[in-house]
Write a protein that holds these residues in place. Structure first.
Motif, mmCIF file in Angstrom:
data_model
loop_
_atom_site.group_PDB
_atom_site.id
_atom_site.type_symbol
_atom_site.label_atom_id
_atom_site.label_comp_id
_atom_site.label_asym_id
_atom_site.label_seq_id
_atom_site.Cartn_x
_atom_site.Cartn_y
_atom_site.Cartn_z
ATOM 1 N N MET A 1 0.835 -1.199 0.000
ATOM 2 C CA MET A 1 0.000 0.000 0.000
ATOM 3 C C MET A 1 0.876 1.258 0.000
ATOM 4 S SD MET A 1 -2.859 1.260 2.788
ATOM 5 C CE MET A 1 -3.943 -0.115 2.465
ATOM 6 N N THR A 2 0.497 2.224 -0.818
ATOM 7 C CA THR A 2 1.246 3.480 -0.885
ATOM 8 C C THR A 2 1.083 4.286 0.402
ATOM 9 O OG1 THR A 2 1.069 3.651 -3.281
ATOM 10 C CG2 THR A 2 1.430 5.694 -2.083
ATOM 11 N N ASN A 3 2.192 4.809 0.901
ATOM 12 C CA ASN A 3 2.167 5.709 2.056
ATOM 13 C C ASN A 3 2.216 7.150 1.569
ATOM 14 O OD1 ASN A 3 2.225 3.746 4.206
ATOM 15 N ND2 ASN A 3 4.351 3.357 3.648
ATOM 16 N N ILE A 4 1.338 7.982 2.099
ATOM 17 C CA ILE A 4 1.341 9.415 1.815
ATOM 18 C C ILE A 4 1.746 10.130 3.099
ATOM 19 C CG2 ILE A 4 0.020 11.403 1.010
ATOM 20 C CD1 ILE A 4 0.125 9.298 -1.126
ATOM 21 N N TYR A 5 2.920 10.742 3.098
ATOM 22 C CA TYR A 5 3.413 11.449 4.284
ATOM 23 C C TYR A 5 3.091 12.946 4.156
ATOM 24 C CZ TYR A 5 6.066 7.201 5.352
ATOM 25 O OH TYR A 5 6.433 5.908 5.643
ATOM 26 N N LEU A 6 2.392 13.473 5.135
ATOM 27 C CA LEU A 6 2.043 14.895 5.144
ATOM 28 C C LEU A 6 3.112 15.629 5.947
ATOM 29 C CD1 LEU A 6 -1.813 14.556 5.696
ATOM 30 C CD2 LEU A 6 -0.470 14.379 3.581
ATOM 31 N N ILE A 7 3.987 16.311 5.225
ATOM 32 C CA ILE A 7 5.204 16.883 5.801
ATOM 33 C C ILE A 7 4.977 18.339 6.232
ATOM 34 C CG2 ILE A 7 7.635 17.425 5.377
ATOM 35 C CD1 ILE A 7 7.074 14.431 5.286
ATOM 36 N N PRO A 8 5.071 18.636 7.526
ATOM 37 C CA PRO A 8 4.925 20.023 7.975
ATOM 38 C C PRO A 8 6.172 20.836 7.642
ATOM 39 C CG PRO A 8 5.525 18.647 9.827
ATOM 40 C CD PRO A 8 5.337 17.721 8.653
ATOM 41 N N CYS A 9 5.977 22.131 7.476
ATOM 42 C CA CYS A 9 7.095 23.041 7.209
ATOM 43 C C CYS A 9 7.103 24.134 8.278
ATOM 44 C CB CYS A 9 6.930 23.666 5.819
ATOM 45 S SG CYS A 9 8.317 24.694 5.278
ATOM 46 N N PHE A 10 8.276 24.700 8.545
ATOM 47 C CA PHE A 10 8.319 25.753 9.567
ATOM 48 C C PHE A 10 7.515 26.981 9.141
ATOM 49 C CE2 PHE A 10 12.864 25.771 7.788
ATOM 50 C CZ PHE A 10 12.551 26.586 6.720
ATOM 51 N N LEU A 11 7.016 27.721 10.141
ATOM 52 C CA LEU A 11 6.249 28.940 9.892
ATOM 53 C C LEU A 11 7.172 30.129 9.681
ATOM 54 C CD1 LEU A 11 3.487 28.534 12.631
ATOM 55 C CD2 LEU A 11 3.290 28.010 10.195
ATOM 56 N N ALA A 12 8.234 30.177 10.461
ATOM 57 C CA ALA A 12 9.234 31.237 10.342
ATOM 58 C C ALA A 12 10.501 30.635 9.749
ATOM 59 C CB ALA A 12 9.523 31.859 11.705
ATOM 60 N N GLU A 13 11.105 31.348 8.832
ATOM 61 C CA GLU A 13 12.264 30.854 8.094
ATOM 62 C C GLU A 13 13.352 30.323 9.020
ATOM 63 O OE1 GLU A 13 14.180 30.218 4.325
ATOM 64 O OE2 GLU A 13 12.160 30.926 4.788
ATOM 65 N N ASP A 14 13.770 29.086 8.767
ATOM 66 C CA ASP A 14 14.904 28.464 9.443
ATOM 67 C C ASP A 14 14.701 28.195 10.934
ATOM 68 O OD1 ASP A 14 16.246 28.500 7.025
ATOM 69 O OD2 ASP A 14 17.214 30.414 7.415
ATOM 70 N N VAL A 15 13.466 28.217 11.418
ATOM 71 C CA VAL A 15 13.220 27.851 12.818
ATOM 72 C C VAL A 15 13.042 26.329 12.862
ATOM 73 C CG1 VAL A 15 11.836 28.291 14.887
ATOM 74 C CG2 VAL A 15 12.110 30.082 13.185
ATOM 75 N N LEU A 16 14.158 25.631 12.734
ATOM 76 C CA LEU A 16 14.127 24.184 12.554
ATOM 77 C C LEU A 16 13.706 23.431 13.807
ATOM 78 C CD1 LEU A 16 17.326 23.605 10.399
ATOM 79 C CD2 LEU A 16 14.954 23.321 9.677
ATOM 80 N N GLU A 17 13.850 24.055 14.985
ATOM 81 C CA GLU A 17 13.505 23.357 16.217
ATOM 82 C C GLU A 17 12.014 23.047 16.311
ATOM 83 O OE1 GLU A 17 13.958 27.792 17.425
ATOM 84 O OE2 GLU A 17 14.894 26.350 16.050
ATOM 85 N N THR A 18 11.194 23.668 15.472
ATOM 86 C CA THR A 18 9.752 23.385 15.482
ATOM 87 C C THR A 18 9.405 22.144 14.663
ATOM 88 O OG1 THR A 18 9.348 24.842 13.573
ATOM 89 C CG2 THR A 18 9.192 25.835 15.764
ATOM 90 N N ILE A 19 10.380 21.571 13.989
ATOM 91 C CA ILE A 19 10.152 20.387 13.150
ATOM 92 C C ILE A 19 10.763 19.158 13.820
ATOM 93 C CG2 ILE A 19 10.482 19.345 10.885
ATOM 94 C CD1 ILE A 19 8.757 21.894 10.861
ATOM 95 N N PRO A 20 9.956 18.173 14.221
ATOM 96 C CA PRO A 20 10.493 16.959 14.857
ATOM 97 C C PRO A 20 11.438 16.200 13.934
ATOM 98 C CG PRO A 20 8.088 17.101 15.121
ATOM 99 C CD PRO A 20 8.484 18.156 14.130
ATOM 100 N N SER A 21 12.382 15.507 14.513
ATOM 101 C CA SER A 21 13.404 14.803 13.730
ATOM 102 C C SER A 21 12.795 13.693 12.869
ATOM 103 C CB SER A 21 14.476 14.222 14.653
ATOM 104 O OG SER A 21 13.902 13.331 15.590
ATOM 105 N N TYR A 22 11.674 13.141 13.304
ATOM 106 C CA TYR A 22 11.095 12.025 12.531
ATOM 107 C C TYR A 22 10.528 12.475 11.189
ATOM 108 C CZ TYR A 22 5.996 12.627 13.454
ATOM 109 O OH TYR A 22 4.698 13.060 13.485
ATOM 110 N N VAL A 23 10.366 13.787 11.001
ATOM 111 C CA VAL A 23 9.917 14.302 9.700
ATOM 112 C C VAL A 23 10.958 13.994 8.626
ATOM 113 C CG1 VAL A 23 9.416 16.409 8.385
ATOM 114 C CG2 VAL A 23 8.402 16.072 10.653
#
Length: 233
Positions: A1-23
């Motif tokens: 079965m195909t997996n569709i991953y819904l990938i979040p992006c940061f709201l403010a440029e380069d604020v990477l700490e808001t993105i979990p590592s599992y993304v």
């Protein structure tokens, strides 16, 4: 079965700490990417991992030729490819054109995997002190001055009747005009929360009554802003 991953992006440029590592782990399982904006999505992937090989992915842009992209998605699903859908900011499917593709993936019985990430709607609501039990995101308000005033009054009345928080946004260069319309059309004791640059270092999320905002209007021109209105008990 195909997996569709819904990938979040940061709201403010380069604020990477808001993105979990599992993304990043999820992205590496994908071979196809549907992005709202390919240029910024490529930059985002490089920010997550400078060693990632961008051109190893098949790229499709969501905003262009919508019917064509739906057909492309169907084709890639039938090929059994793992697919990532990336929003321009925040979470795919929430105030985002990726919703159209997600609906198609649901119809085709794909495994949809939403990944945790920042949402300005929820973050602003959390910080507003307004009703988080009943709330509604209403998107953009009308551009026309008369229609916009009417809509603001409708939202205020609905908020009072339903005891709910009404959440909406505007194109950044029209923020000041929208704020002026809210102040002119709402009752003095109605509460308005203004969230600016959410997750950035200069983030501001402030709730005041319309009466108080009238005496201290902030400059919002060309800033990422979200508005929350509450006229409930």
């Amino acid at each position: 079965m195909t997996n569709i991953y819904l990938i979040p992006c940061f709201l403010a440029e380069d604020v990477l700490e808001t993105i979990p590592s599992y993304v990043l782990d999820a992205l590496k399982k994908c071979t196809v990417i549907f992005a709202e904006n390919e240029r910024t999505a490529r930059r985002y992937l490089k920010a997550l991992d400078k060693n990632i090989v961008i051109d190893d992915f098949e790229w499709f842009t969501i905003h262009k030729a919508e019917e064509e992209q739906v057909n492309n998605l169907k084709k890639k699903i039938k090929e059994g490819k793992n697919i990532a859908i990336i929003s321009e900011a925040g979470c795919p499917g929430i105030a985002d054109p990726g919703q159209v593709l997600i609906a198609v993936a649901q119809e085709m019985n794909c495994n949809i995997k939403p990944l945790v990430g920042p949402s300005s709607i929820l973050l602003a609501l959390m910080a507003s002190g307004m009703n988080g039990q009943q709330f509604e995101f209403t998107g953009y308000l009308p551009i026309d001055t008369t229609a916009r005033s009417k809509r603001i009054k409708e939202l205020e009345a609905a908020s009072a009747k339903q005891n709910s928080t009404k959440i909406f946004i505007e194109t950044p260069y029209r923020n000041n005009q929208l704020l002026e319309s809210i102040i002119q059309n709402c009752l003095p004791n109605t509460k308005l929360c203004i969230g600016v640059n959410i997750t950035a270092t200069d983030e501001r999320i402030i709730t005041k009554t319309i009466k108080d905002w009238k005496n201290s209007k902030p400059e919002l021109h060309k800033l990422p802003v979200i508005f929350l209105l509450y006229a409930g008990i």
